[in-house]
Design an enzyme around this catalytic site. Structure first.
Site, mmCIF file in Angstrom:
data_model
loop_
_atom_site.group_PDB
_atom_site.id
_atom_site.type_symbol
_atom_site.label_atom_id
_atom_site.label_comp_id
_atom_site.label_asym_id
_atom_site.label_seq_id
_atom_site.Cartn_x
_atom_site.Cartn_y
_atom_site.Cartn_z
ATOM 1 N N LYS A 138 0.852 -1.190 0.000
ATOM 2 C CA LYS A 138 0.000 0.000 0.000
ATOM 3 C C LYS A 138 0.889 1.242 0.000
ATOM 4 C CE LYS A 138 -3.796 2.014 2.739
ATOM 5 N NZ LYS A 138 -4.664 1.773 3.921
ATOM 6 N N SER A 219 -9.286 1.743 3.098
ATOM 7 C CA SER A 219 -8.498 2.404 2.072
ATOM 8 C C SER A 219 -7.492 1.474 1.399
ATOM 9 C CB SER A 219 -7.746 3.582 2.693
ATOM 10 O OG SER A 219 -6.848 3.129 3.711
ATOM 11 N N SER A 243 -10.204 -0.194 7.273
ATOM 12 C CA SER A 243 -9.595 0.109 5.985
ATOM 13 C C SER A 243 -8.786 -1.027 5.388
ATOM 14 C CB SER A 243 -8.723 1.373 6.105
ATOM 15 O OG SER A 243 -8.095 1.454 7.360
#
Length: 531
Positions: A138, A219, A243
């Site tokens: 990420k 996310s 997330s």
């Protein structure tokens, strides 16, 4: 930042939902934006032949069902190399990711890292269970040049930290190949949830769920999407509140939020440091356990805890009282009960009722995190950003480039924490952590359970704030309801996950429980993708 329970929508969540395109446009290119920077792939030496079609076809067929130990076995006996596997993923990313947008950047040294892994293996040196295995990260996880760390934001487009994040150093020391940086919700969801409830950034555009017309979640959606679409073996995401768990569940993959500080956050762009936790995203619990064992601070052998009998005779508390009333959940609760029965678990009710009231200050706390942690990090790189107001002004100066999906979350938070002092913000964090831990401890004690079970990220605000571990395991597809019901759809066909919540520090045990559940349920969905 993650999505909270639909019954307790925050203002920014409501704003983002109101701005969403109609549900029937999900997973289409309508509203998509061009990448600010195109993916650049590592060059191959002149004369390098293309991967043989039969090898590509075989990998297309078998990779989604292979675990890391099986891949390592093929490498060990010479049937596969890290270079071939890495090239396969890079070619697949080149063919597919302009649509799915799961990557912001490809590692220009990926082939060199794979070559190094193969050379070491040929010499008889294997650095760990991830030796030669491609991993994506990420893009709030720091990587030194030549890669960047942008959190998806134009303002950090050229940012490259001086050093890799601690967990990245551990991956490299373990022989893993860093494949690239995964798309996310910009600044972990503190700007906008974008088109599809997460996964939208100025740099890479909006991620698309490979399973179809469904939200991507935020996310860590790029990490989950890349794993689901077979664009990496595993990925490292991060959780603040749902997330990591939400996108994993919605992409029908395994995602784990470890206990607080089990994985170092050193070098990870912060949102709420009391909550933030990097964690593994994988197709199987086995792979998640192996990845966690490489990136955790203690290098534990979590794979040793994986057992078909891990739940045998164990008391499991299902949070049915909060879940049963939601449309479409009755069928899911029956699936959970059936799988748990097959494992030999003793299933009973458990409750976290009242958590919304107990944690009612969380939205204000999040606003404080944006003010005192996230923008402080940005300001350390761009000194003109001395608070969220300056960041909002920066976005507003060139919205088409810097904020193609708007800034509804940031806008809603601007005034919310304006009168919150940093001292009060820190005290609020300690208070909320204690309250969340008290809620979970009470639920464990009252039910006599060793593990609690929820659906998707319905209780993420509780376990993430408490710092307790949680893992989501695929539960098939919804017959209806869920988050899509709030957007005017019946929700049928959307991937869903059963989320197991463990006691503080019981990460190894939780992985064992998840493995037993996974093997009993066998409900993972594989998307149909044609290059």
């Amino acid at each position: 930042m993650g999505l909270t329970n639909m019954r307790a929508l925050s203002l920014p969540m409501a704003l983002c939902l109101a701005a969403l395109a109609p549900i029937e446009t999900f997973a289409q290119d309508d509203g998509q934006v061009p990448r600010l920077q195109q993916l650049v792939f590592p060059p191959l030496p002149d004369g390098t032949p293309a991967l043989p079609e039969d090898i590509v076809a075989a990998l297309d067929r078998v990779l989604p069902s292979l675990t890391i130990p099986e891949l390592s076995g093929f490498m060990e006996d010479g049937q596969l190399t890290s270079v071939i596997l890495t090239r396969y993923y890079l070619e697949r990313i080149a063919a597919l990711d302009d649509h799915y947008r799961t990557y912001l950047e490809v590692n220009p040294a990926a082939i060199e890292e794979a070559q190094s892994a193969d050379a070491l293996r040929a010499e008889g040196t294997v650095l760990g269970p991830l030796h030669g295995i491609p991993v994506s990260l990420k893009d709030n996880i720091g990587t030194a040049a030549p890669m960047h760390t942008t959190a998806g934001a134009e303002i950090l487009r050229d940012h490259a930290p001086e050093a890799d994040a601690a967990l990245v150093r551990q991956l490299r020391d373990g022989g893993a190949v860093i494949l690239g940086k995964a798309n996310l919700s910009e600044f972990a969801g503190a700007i906008s949830l974008g088109l599809f409830l997460g996964g939208s950034t100025a740099i890479a555009g909006s991620g698309i769920n490979p399973h179809g017309a469904f939200p991507t979640g935020g996310s860590s959606s790029g990490s989950a999407g890349a794993v689901a679409a077979n664009l990496t073996t595993v990925s490292v995401g991060s959780e603040t509140s749902g997330s990591l768990i939400a996108p994993s569940a919605w992409h029908s993959v395994v995602g784990m939020k470890p206990s607080r500080d089990l994985v170092s956050g050193d070098g990870v762009i912060p949102l709420l440091t009391t909550n933030d936790s990097p964690g593994p995203i994988a197709r199987t619990v086995t792979d998640a356990a192996l990845l966690l064992g490489v990136i955790d601070t203690g290098h534990a052998d979590y794979a040793a805890a994986l057992s078909l009998d891990a739940l045998q005779g164990l008391r499991v508390g299902v949070l049915a009282s909060e879940l049963a009333a939601q449309k479409g959940n009755a069928d899911l609760l029956q699936r959970i009960a059936t799988a748990l029965t097959l494992t030999g678990a003793e299933v009973g009710p458990a409750s976290l009722s009242g958590w919304q009231s107990a944690l009612s200050e969380f939205d204000l706390f999040l606003a404080g995190g944006i003010r005192y942690e996230m923008t402080a990090y940005i300001g350390s790189i761009r000194p003109e950003i001395d608070g969220p107001e300056a960041l909002a002004a920066y976005y507003a100066a060139d919205p088409d480039t810097r904020a193609p999906f708007g800034t509804p979350v940031l806008d809603a938070k601007l005034a919310e924490a304006a009168t919150l002092s940093e001292e009060d913000f820190r005290a609020m964090g300690e208070s909320l952590t204690a309250k969340a831990a008290e809620l979970l401890d009470a639920a464990f004690a009252a039910s006599g359970a060793e593990v609690l079970v929820s659906i998707d990220n319905d209780h993420s605000q509780v376990y993430a704030t408490a710092g307790y571990p949680a893992i989501t395991v695929p539960l098939g597809a919804r017959s209806g309801g869920g988050i899509l019901a709030a957007l005017g759809s019946d929700g049928a066909g959307m991937p869903v996950g059963a989320t197991l919540i463990g006691k503080q520090g019981a990460d190894a045990s939780l992985l064992g429980y998840a493995y037993a559940f996974e093997q009993a349920s066998q409900l993972q969905l594989t998307p149909e993708i044609s290059p």
